[in-house]
Design an enzyme around this catalytic site. Structure first.
Site, PDB file in Angstrom:
ATOM      1  N   THR A  51       0.847  -1.194   0.000  1.00 51.37           N
ATOM      2  CA  THR A  51       0.000   0.000   0.000  1.00 51.37           C
ATOM      3  C   THR A  51       0.888   1.252   0.000  1.00 51.37           C
ATOM      4  OG1 THR A  51      -0.209  -0.119   2.395  1.00 51.37           O
ATOM      5  CG2 THR A  51      -1.951  -1.162   1.093  1.00 51.37           C
ATOM      6  N   THR A  53       1.403   4.526   1.513  1.00 50.86           N
ATOM      7  CA  THR A  53       2.147   5.129   2.623  1.00 50.86           C
ATOM      8  C   THR A  53       3.043   4.095   3.294  1.00 50.86           C
ATOM      9  OG1 THR A  53       0.391   6.734   2.978  1.00 50.86           O
ATOM     10  CG2 THR A  53       1.937   6.416   4.794  1.00 50.86           C
ATOM     11  N   CYS A  54       2.542   2.886   3.447  1.00 53.03           N
ATOM     12  CA  CYS A  54       3.316   1.816   4.084  1.00 53.03           C
ATOM     13  C   CYS A  54       4.592   1.534   3.305  1.00 53.03           C
ATOM     14  CB  CYS A  54       2.488   0.537   4.178  1.00 53.03           C
ATOM     15  SG  CYS A  54       0.928   0.712   5.068  1.00 53.03           S
ATOM     16  N   SER A  55       4.490   1.530   1.984  1.00 54.25           N
ATOM     17  CA  SER A  55       5.612   1.167   1.115  1.00 54.25           C
ATOM     18  C   SER A  55       6.559   2.317   0.811  1.00 54.25           C
ATOM     19  CB  SER A  55       5.081   0.618  -0.214  1.00 54.25           C
ATOM     20  OG  SER A  55       4.343  -0.556  -0.005  1.00 54.25           O
TER      21      SER A  55
END
Length: 171
Positions: A51, A53-55
């Protein structure tokens, strides 16, 4: 009264060179005690593998400052997400994550017992972890940074307090 992490079993995959196969991994159950007992551990909990923001920011930030966390006495840093072991492995491989360990919570058991399981049906994700980070020493939660606005089907993806710089300042 102190708060402890919940007791669960994580379904993980570990490399096993004795397996003569193109995919030399085997299943290995890891308990809460295996992860936290007698250790200083940082958990970065994210909504999902691959995803945005996570990545792009959250997980890479912890990877980039892993050595700074270790210098402050942290034994291990884990990225936890309500994803299966295969997705977590491919995600870490895709991002070039080499220091932070991936911790799949495929059934959401740990996340549910932490009180961090939210519905993300508005995005087609089903049940996922709310974004947070925490410092745990020997199973006891020492600090917990939960993003604001926790709710089911949140239209936003807040990322204000669970970043690695906030964690470093708290140690």
């Amino acid at each position: 009264m102190s708060r402890r992490v919940p007791d669960v079993v994580f379904k993980t995959r570990v490399r096993d060179e004795s397996i003569q196969h193109e995919n030399p991994f085997r299943w290995e159950d890891k308990t809460t005690a295996d992860i936290f007992a007698g250790k200083s551990v940082v958990i970065v909990a994210l909504p999902g593998a691959f995803t945005p923001t996570c990545s792009s920011t959250h997980l890479p930030g912890y990877e980039a400052k892993y050595d700074e966390l270790k210098a402050k006495g942290v034994d291990e840093v884990y990225c936890l997400s309500v994803n299966d072991a295969f997705s977590m492995f491919q995600w870490s491989k895709n991002l070039g994550i080499e220091k932070v360990k991936m911790l799949p919570d495929g059934n959401g058991d740990f996340t549910r017992l932490m009180g961090m399981l939210v519905k993300k049906q508005n995005l087609g994700f089903g049940d996922r972890s709310w974004r947070y980070s925490m410092h745990v020493v020997d199973g006891e939660i020492k600090s917990l940074f939960v993003e604001p606005g926790m709710m089911d089907n949140c239209p936003e993806d807040p990322f204000e307090v669970s970043d690695v710089d906030t964690m470093l300042k708290s140690l």
